[in-house]
Every structure is written in C-alpha cells, then in structure tokens.
Design a protein around this motif. Structure first.
Motif, PDB file in Angstrom:
ATOM      1  N   THR A 100      30.055  44.998  39.754  1.00 12.88           N
ATOM      2  CA  THR A 100      30.678  46.291  39.486  1.00 12.88           C
ATOM      3  C   THR A 100      30.230  46.814  38.122  1.00 12.88           C
ATOM      4  O   THR A 100      30.089  46.045  37.175  1.00 12.88           O
ATOM      5  CB  THR A 100      32.213  46.196  39.493  1.00 12.88           C
TER       6      THR A 100
ATOM      7  N   TYR B  42      35.450  41.209  41.891  1.00 14.93           N
ATOM      8  CA  TYR B  42      34.000  41.126  41.707  1.00 14.93           C
ATOM      9  C   TYR B  42      33.617  39.853  40.969  1.00 14.93           C
ATOM     10  O   TYR B  42      34.401  39.293  40.207  1.00 14.93           O
ATOM     11  CB  TYR B  42      33.489  42.349  40.931  1.00 14.93           C
TER      12      TYR B  42
ATOM     13  N   LEU C 284      39.285  44.528  38.148  1.00 13.99           N
ATOM     14  CA  LEU C 284      37.901  44.288  38.552  1.00 13.99           C
ATOM     15  C   LEU C 284      37.611  42.793  38.682  1.00 13.99           C
ATOM     16  O   LEU C 284      36.880  42.363  39.587  1.00 13.99           O
ATOM     17  CB  LEU C 284      36.939  44.928  37.547  1.00 13.99           C
TER      18      LEU C 284
ATOM     19  N   CYS D 296      22.738  46.761  37.930  1.00 17.88           N
ATOM     20  CA  CYS D 296      23.664  46.712  39.070  1.00 17.88           C
ATOM     21  C   CYS D 296      22.891  46.500  40.372  1.00 17.88           C
ATOM     22  O   CYS D 296      23.294  45.683  41.214  1.00 17.88           O
ATOM     23  CB  CYS D 296      24.481  48.007  39.147  1.00 17.88           C
TER      24      CYS D 296
ATOM     25  N   THR E  70      28.669  49.272  46.219  1.00 19.62           N
ATOM     26  CA  THR E  70      30.113  49.123  46.339  1.00 19.62           C
ATOM     27  C   THR E  70      30.774  50.485  46.223  1.00 19.62           C
ATOM     28  O   THR E  70      30.132  51.466  45.846  1.00 19.62           O
ATOM     29  CB  THR E  70      30.656  48.159  45.262  1.00 19.62           C
TER      30      THR E  70
ATOM     31  N   MET F 213      36.594  51.368  37.318  1.00 21.40           N
ATOM     32  CA  MET F 213      35.250  51.325  36.748  1.00 21.40           C
ATOM     33  C   MET F 213      35.107  52.257  35.551  1.00 21.40           C
ATOM     34  O   MET F 213      34.184  52.110  34.759  1.00 21.40           O
ATOM     35  CB  MET F 213      34.219  51.678  37.825  1.00 21.40           C
TER      36      MET F 213
ATOM     37  N   ALA G  65      28.042  52.520  40.813  1.00 20.26           N
ATOM     38  CA  ALA G  65      28.691  51.832  41.927  1.00 20.26           C
ATOM     39  C   ALA G  65      27.831  51.925  43.176  1.00 20.26           C
ATOM     40  O   ALA G  65      27.707  50.953  43.945  1.00 20.26           O
ATOM     41  CB  ALA G  65      30.070  52.440  42.191  1.00 20.26           C
TER      42      ALA G  65
END
Length: 504
Positions: free
Chosen positions: A34, A126, A122, A23, A67, A73, A62
């Motif tokens: 994400t 994203y 999502l 990430c 983010t 998530m 995250a």
C-alpha cells in the motif's frame, strides 16, 4: 508492518513517481503493498469507492499497487483556497479551513492521532508500506510540528531513502546539506540515496557516486536516468505542464485543444486521457494573445470558482471565449468550469469566497445559475447520455466533488446526462457547449473517442479507434517499474526493508 519511506531534498524531485514505481515493483512480486502519504497538499483529488476524498497521487499509487484506494492511504489532504488558507480534508471528509499558522497551532495533535490510526489500519491489511514524504525533511522552521517527513518515519518505524534531483544542479550540496541538518537519530534512519532525473552518460557520474558514499557514509542505491515516456498522472500543479504537454507533438495534422490555465485549477488529471491520444496537443492559455484558433476549449475544475472567474475577466479571456462560442467553437466546462458558463453565481453559504451572499456574473454562455452550499458533494456517479448523436455506449461514469448546485434558467434546456431521475449538466448546440459536474468525463474511452472524432471530422482529419485508457495506464506503470528497476538496487531496498526491525 514492513516498509520504506522516500523523502526528498526538496519538492518535485520525483518522490511520487518513485513511490508509484516501487508500489508496482513490489506488487508484481505478489506482495500486498500500500502507498501512504500522511499529509498531502493538492487540489487534485481522488474519490474512493466509498465516496471519500484523498490526494490524487495516492489513488494512482494504489492503482500501481493493484489495490483499492482508501482514506487511510492519505488521511490528511490540504486543498489550497487562497495564498493563506487551505481546506482540511480528514479521512476523506471536509474538517475545517485553516490559515497556515492556525493549522500548525490547532491541528497538530489531531493530525498525529489521525496518522497513527491510519498506519494501524493499513498494518492490519497489508504486508508492505511505501511512504511518500513532502518537500524536504529539514525545513528547520517547521520541523517542531511537522506531520509528513521524519515524524512519520518514526511513527511507522521504517528506514528512509533520500531522493535528490540532479537536473536542478547542486546535487552534492543538497544531499550533504540535508543529511547534516538532520538530527543524529534521523540521520541513522537514512539508508540510501537516489540520484534522480539524470541526463547523459551515467558512467560520467561514477566518481560522483563514490564521493557521495565516502563523504556521507550512505549507499547510493540508484542513479535514475530522466524518463521521457512517463505516462502516470502528476500530483499537483508543479508537474501539470510536464505531464500533459508533449514537446514536438503539435503539428498541423493533429487536434489543438486549449485549456484555460486557472490559478486554482483542481483535478487537472481530468485532462490526462487527452494527453494519451497521439494526435491531440493540449496547451495552457493564460493570455488573450495565446488563445489562437483551437479545435476545442476546456475550462477545468477549480478550488475557487469566483477567484478564477475574476481572473479570466481581468485577462479579457471571457470576451475571447464568448466570441469563440458565438462563432461555433466547441467548449467543455468541467465542475467549476461548468459553473462559470452560466449567467450568475451566488455564494449563498459563503463556502467559495467566505462572504455570504457574494455574487458574480458568469460568462453567460449557458442559461444557468449556481448557488454555493455549505456541504460539499463527494460521490462516485453513473449517468446516461441524453443526446443520441454520440457514437458510443450511453453509460458514463465519473465522480462529483463540488459545493455548488447548478440549475437551468430557461425552459427546454437539454441536460448532458441523466443520473437516475436527476438531470445533470448542460448540452447546447449539438454538443458545441457541454457543461458537467462529472470529473473523469474524458476517462470514458468510448465517449472520449466519439467527442474527439467529431473534432477530427470538423478538421477534415481521419477518425481514430477507441484507445483503451486502462490498458494504457497499466502499461505505463509496468514501463515505469521496468525503468526504475533497471537502475535501482532493488535487492538492497528489499534487504533494508526486511532487516530494519531486527537490526534497529
């Protein structure tokens, strides 16, 4: 949406950590990325900005992805309440409590719908998705109704990287066995292998890489050395001791803080900021003989206050703790630990024990009574310190996740905080005993420094400056990403993500 899924040959092979690293690697290339884990099982939760509850690991991921965490998530969170039952949190709110069997039989279709909805949400916000699996994808007795491994990879239509932990031994058998037990369709989805937690000279594993690639036909995309300096939060109790206790850290010049090792500990990441302090040694106490003479004791949160209070009494730790406080010891009770400090706990709604009206005597350290309600409180909170002794700003931020309502049974009991007009917590004997529902108390840098400096003064050791925890955490993400990127074929990962749809 483009993405990748990390699955493992078993539990605790490093999936959460490597998802966190990916990430950050993607985010620092200015990508909108994400994390995602369809179903998490952990009592270590995170409260989103809108007051919803998700797995702590996805909150951390995250943060690494730069983010804001959301319920999409981690749409399904299972919080164990006993060896048989778990509370199901769906899109951040309590849905029901199931046994393992009834969950599989009654929740599967609901779970599938939730996962698909979360993926759709999502995808609208994203560019890249980094998905974490759970356990192993070849639990053959469970795979017909699984909600977290290959079924999710199919729904999201993403390639899979398989992670194996070489530290456990048997790495070749675990990789080959996992691949052979997958269906032919799912095996084609596996586009890479990561060998994680390698110790020693990586060059000695060159032949191992060649053998794996030749035998399986799958590329080994990285051999990741064991990382001693990881400073990101762990996902669950499997990693609690590794993440908090630093070997060799304890010495006579630092602070000794004992944490009562509750069987159903929850939100133990409340303690992680203390582990970041270089002169603080955290140790977990399970027996009376381990208690010693700590500078402070912390009773953490728990998913089952009644159960864990009985456990302390069975171990005789209740008497040890009472004697410690009567002799001037410092104790902080967080959430369930705060409830235990009181005189009585009454399960008015049966929400803690499944027995309406069940009652238990507390530790009797503070004049408190707690009633357990049916509806859980899950909110982010801001409060102001009541006592004047703290050498820090008055504002404290945190979040509350609890079923109980705790009130004082004596007049003129000083609260720890004021949340608007509401008194919160308890403050006794100039802060020798503190109880609060505020998770993330120790994440408040100035207050943590003030509390620790009081302990340091008591010990006659030098006070320390405020540690900026967010800066420390962010540097931890950067260091982790640097470490993983050094040993991982990131270009191959990117190529696999970008080319999957067109080649699939």
């Amino acid at each position: 949406m483009k993405g990748i899924m990390l699955q493992g040959t078993g539990s605790d092979v490093g999936k959460s950590v490597l998802v966190t690293a990916l990430c950050r690697i993607l985010a620092r290339k200015n990508n909108r990325v994400t994390p995602f884990k369809s179903q998490n099982m952990s009592n270590n939760s995170y409260v989103t900005v809108d007051g919803k509850e998700i797995g702590r690991a996805q909150g951390v991921q995250a943060e690494a992805a730069k983010t804001e965490a959301s319920v999409y998530m981690n749409p399904i969170l299972l919080k164990p309440r006993s060896t048989m039952d778990s509370e199901v949190v769906l899109f951040g709110e309590v849905y029901s409590t199931y046994s393992g069997r009834s969950y599989r039989e009654r929740f599967y279709q609901k779970g599938m719908e939730a996962i698909q909805h979360a993926l759709t949400e999502l995808a609208a916000n994203y560019e890249y998705l980094v998905i974490e699996g759970a356990g192993s994808p070849v639990e053959v007795n469970l795979n017909d109704r699984e909600l977290v491994n290959m079924k999710v990879a199919q729904l999201a239509d993403v390639p899979v990287i398989l992670i194996a932990d070489i530290e456990r031994g048997g790495v070749f058998a675990s990789v080959v066995g996992t691949l052979q037990l997958l269906s032919e369709e799912d095996r084609k989805r596996v586009q890479g292998i990561i060998i994680n937690k390698f110790r020693g000279d990586i060059r000695l594993f060159t032949d191992g890489v060649s053998w794996l690639e030749e035998y399986t036909g799958v590329k080994v995309v990285g051999v990741i050395p064991y990382y001693d300096h990881i400073s990101i939060e762990g996902e669950d109790s499997l990693s609690i001791h590794n993440s908090l206790i630093k070997e060799g850290k304890r010495n006579n010049t630092g602070l000794d803080i004992a944490v009562l090792a509750l069987p159903y500990v929850s939100n133990y990441t409340d303690l992680e900021p203390l582990a970041a302090e270089s002169d603080v040694f955290l140790r977990f106490v399970k027996e009376k003989s381990e208690f010693g003479h700590p500078d402070a004791v912390i009773i953490p949160g728990t998913k089952s206050t009644f159960h864990d209070l009985k456990y302390l009494k069975e171990k005789g730790l209740d008497h040890v703790l009472v004697n410690y406080t009567e002799n001037g010891g410092t104790v902080v009770g967080l959430c369930g630990g705060y409830q235990m400090l009181g005189e009585r706990l009454i399960d008015e709604a049966g929400s803690d024990t499944n027995q309406v009206g069940n009652e238990i005597h507390g530790l009797n350290i503070a004049p408190l009574i707690t009633f357990f309600n049916a509806k859980k409180i899950t909110i982010r909170s801001e409060g102001k310190l009541v006592a004047d002794q703290w050498k820090c700003k008055k504002e404290i931020s945190g979040y509350e996740i609890h079923l109980g309502k705790t009130t004082a049974t004596a007049a003129n009991v000083e609260p720890f905080l004021m949340v608007g007009d509401r008194p919160e917590g308890i403050y006794i004997n100039d802060g020798k005993v503190i109880g609060t529902y505020f998770h993330h108390l120790f994440h408040n840098d100035e207050w943590r420094a003030s509390w620790l400096n009081k302990l340091r003064t008591n010990r006659g050791i030098p006070q320390r400056e405020v540690l900026d925890l967010q800066e420390f955490r962010d540097q931890g993400y950067e260091n982790l990403a640097d470490h993983v990127e050094t040993y991982l074929d990131v270009e191959y990962i990117f190529h696999t993500i970008e080319g999957w749809k067109e080649n699939g």
